[in-house]
Scaffold this active site. Structure first.
Site, mmCIF file in Angstrom:
data_model
loop_
_atom_site.group_PDB
_atom_site.id
_atom_site.type_symbol
_atom_site.label_atom_id
_atom_site.label_comp_id
_atom_site.label_asym_id
_atom_site.label_seq_id
_atom_site.Cartn_x
_atom_site.Cartn_y
_atom_site.Cartn_z
ATOM 1 N N SER A 38 0.818 -1.193 0.000
ATOM 2 C CA SER A 38 0.000 0.000 0.000
ATOM 3 C C SER A 38 0.861 1.256 0.000
ATOM 4 C CB SER A 38 -0.937 0.001 1.212
ATOM 5 O OG SER A 38 -1.946 0.982 1.067
ATOM 6 N N GLY A 119 2.254 2.037 -4.936
ATOM 7 C CA GLY A 119 1.297 1.518 -3.966
ATOM 8 C C GLY A 119 -0.074 2.129 -4.123
ATOM 9 N N ASN A 171 7.214 -3.905 7.799
ATOM 10 C CA ASN A 171 8.136 -2.776 7.868
ATOM 11 C C ASN A 171 7.773 -1.823 9.014
ATOM 12 O OD1 ASN A 171 10.301 -1.225 7.019
ATOM 13 N ND2 ASN A 171 9.098 -0.079 5.508
ATOM 14 N N GLY A 474 -23.072 10.815 -38.351
ATOM 15 C CA GLY A 474 -23.327 12.215 -38.016
ATOM 16 C C GLY A 474 -24.363 12.295 -36.918
ATOM 17 N N SER A 548 -23.676 6.220 -34.985
ATOM 18 C CA SER A 548 -22.395 5.544 -34.677
ATOM 19 C C SER A 548 -21.406 6.526 -34.043
ATOM 20 C CB SER A 548 -21.799 4.886 -35.926
ATOM 21 O OG SER A 548 -21.736 5.763 -37.022
#
Length: 636
Positions: A38, A119, A171, A474, A548
């Site tokens: 993390s 992290g 740690n 269009g 589209s």
């Protein structure tokens, strides 16, 4: 080599010393590993400490590091080891890792390449990049915080990516008074989670990257810990050097080497197995067979080549083989298929649009692929399988993947090269996902193309025309349908065989089950594209009039068609003009909020960047636009 000694200068080494130094390291084994976890768990600090303790920092680097440490206001220490790795200015300013930083260091026993991965959840995709080539993962945990969501996510990803050696580095033990009880509680919590995702074993080490506890030497502050230091473990861990050489022969073709008419070879790196001249091989996916005539390298021909070597194979026969094909043992080839189940890590801020075509890079081949709605996504906290219709940033989902042609593959668990892939957005070229193939879908093995003697060119020739797809795009109200209808009438009068697919008409039948969400719009265009392709196979000139709105879907349909047969026609009408026309009253409803996901109002329209034809309905009439299109189409 004592790199902290300012009197030491590399350019003063005599040649014998250089050769001796290189020989010393050349024969050492190499371990690739990552640090992950993390935010602010101390990954960069740990790597900086490893570089420092292994004496891989030169005097000028050390002086610069001390100066940078003072500038950024490091407290309680002379050196901020994280600055050795956090190279980007943004990283130093924010105190976080953004990019993947690779560093090399060596001890007397082994060489190492370590990847410091981010992290922060936003940069999980970078962690996947670093993990993809790693043999071991160091999962850091802040002893004050314990196991967090990102710890679980990174552990899950590391395991999913095939990393079988896990180090749990708890740690900042100095900040909790080196409490054995806290360490044991964290290890127990992680063990329960690890077991649920299939991590059968891991090595837990209490450390302090800042103070150096249990990094290169045992700490007197943890007398209760009897295990190895981190460097001792990294030096001695037994890698699964599995013996890719014992697996069947596989080589993805990276380049067809044809310097002149008398030589034709296929170049690539051998992924697994062993090959010798005279061996029978099979080209996948075509299935053609031959034998190896020569194994060519820069240093001369070889009698045998093994996994990990880059070679050029010369085959005894003139077989069709190109980049992306796999040359394999004839009696044990990989599978080929065009439909798979895969685990996908989504890496883009924009959610997956199921059905949208992406570039899929697998091995040395790049093909077009579409991702279906996920069967489920995995909750990394509970491992629950959650229902989902799409994949959002950092989601891990189980999906079906369809490719536009068969591709050679093996399950990722058996072969990372032929089982892993990335997904690339066709418009932006951004990498949006990474995937691991589990298996081919059974239907992909049971459905095959049926050879047909009457070709599309023969059908078109019978009609005295060339098959084409005229794709009108269009905004709503731009005049697409009106112009397309006029174009078809004019082509019909010229004796051409045509068919017009109109957006509204198609939604009354073929696509009546689709709405107007982005996902449904993608599927709408995919279906229309498939129908238009089949009609063009019949030799017809097909006209389509659809908004589209997305470039990606228009590009998908273009890719379905032979080169030169997709004609994109942009009916360029400004939004205010189209809205003023509002023949169907749709813009009014959209403005009132009663019609959702309307293109141009609350859903985007991506105008073509380089259409074959553009007509401006502000400066020309529908009749003039139709005449221009017919003239251009007949002339193509």
């Amino acid at each position: 080599m004592t790199v902290h000694d300012s009197s030491y200068r590399v350019d003063s080494m005599i040649a014998e010393d250089i050769d001796a130094y290189l020989d010393l390291h050349r024969n050492k084994s190499l371990l690739r590993f990552i640090t992950c976890g993390s935010v602010d768990d101390g990954k960069s600090t740990l790597i900086g400490r490893l570089l420092y303790d292994s004496k891989m920092i030169f005097e000028d680097q050390l002086a610069s590091l001390e100066a940078d440490s003072k500038r950024v206001g490091t407290q309680g220490q002379n050196i901020d080891f994280a600055l050795l790795v956090d190279g980007l200015a943004a990283e130093r300013e924010q105190g976080i890792t953004i990019d993947v930083a690779y560093r090399f260091f060596a001890t007397e026993k082994r060489k190492f390449i370590v990847a410091d991965t981010p992290g922060h959840e936003q940069y999980t995709r970078n962690m996947v990049t670093g993990a993809s080539t790693a043999d071991l993962a160091v999962i850091l945990i802040d002893a004050r915080k314990g196991v967090l969501t990102q710890t679980r996510r990174h552990s899950y990803l590391a395991h999913m990516l095939g990393i079988r050696h896990i180090v749990l580095a708890v740690n900042k033990m100095d900040l909790i008074g080196y409490s054995r009880e806290r360490f044991d509680a964290i290890v127990a919590d992680y063990r329960a989670f690890a077991g649920s995702i299939g991590i059968e074993d891991f090595t837990a080490i209490p450390i302090s990257g800042l103070a150096g506890d249990n990094i290169a030497s045992k700490s007197s502050d943890t007398p209760w810990y009897s295990g190895p230091t981190l460097i001792e473990h990294l030096e001695n861990v037994e890698l699964d050097v599995t013996l890719d050489r014992d697996k069947p022969f596989r080589m993805s073709v990276q380049w067809v080497n044809r310097p002149h008419l008398d030589f034709r070879g296929f170049t690539g790196m051998i992924a697994s197995g062993t090959v010798r001249p005279g061996d029978a091989v099979r080209i996948v996916p075509s299935g053609r067979t031959s034998t190896v005539a020569r194994i060519v390298t820069f240093d001369g021909d070889l009698d045998v080549a093994v996994a990990g070597q880059s070679v050029t194979l010369v085959l005894a026969d003139e077989v069709d083989c190109s980049r992306g094909d796999v040359i394999a043992a004839a009696d044990a080839p990989p599978q080929s298929a065009d439909q798979f189940q895969a685990r996908i890590v989504w890496m883009d801020a924009d959610a997956l649009l199921p059905g949208r075509a992406h570039w899929m890079k697998i091995g040395t081949r790049t093909i077009s692929a579409t991702i279906q709605p996920p069967k489920y996504v995995v909750d990394v906290n509970t491992m629950a399988e959650l229902s989902a219709k799409t994949l959002s940033l950092n989601d891990i989902g189980i999906c079906e993947v369809y490719t536009d042609r068969p591709v050679a593959f093996e399950p990722y668990a058996d072969n990372h090269d032929l089982g892993g892939f990335i997904l690339i957005d066709k418009v932006t070229n951004a990498t949006v996902g990474a995937g691991m193939i589990d298996y081919a879908l059974r239907r992909s093995q049971n459905v095959h193309w049926q050879a047909i003697d009457v070709t599309r060119d023969a059908r078109a020739g019978q009609k005295n025309q060339r098959a084409r797809l005229l794709w009108f795009t269009g905004l709503s109200g731009s005049g697409k349908s009106t112009i397309a209808n006029l174009v078809e009438k004019k082509l019909h009068a010229l004796g051409k065989h045509t068919f017009l697919l109109d957006g509204d008409n198609v939604r009354h039948g073929l696509n009546r089950d689709l709405g107007f969400t982005d996902t449904d719009r993608v599927e709408n265009i995919r279906r229309v594209g498939e129908v238009a392709r089949l009609m063009s196979d019949a030799g017809l000139i097909v006209l389509t009039a659809f908004i589209s709105p997305f470039r990606a879907e228009r590009a998908m349909v273009r890719d379905m068609m032979p080169d030169g047969e997709f004609i994109e026609i942009f009916v360029n009408t400004p939004l205010e003009v189209a809205e003023a026309r509002d023949v169907k009253g749709l813009y009014r409803k959209a403005r009132e909020g009663t019609l959702k996901n309307f293109t141009g109002i609350d859903s985007p329209y991506e105008a073509p960047r380089d259409p074959e034809i553009t007509v401006d309905t502000v400066t020309m009439s529908a009749e003039e636009a139709a005449d221009l299109i017919v003239e251009r189409v007949i002339g193509i």
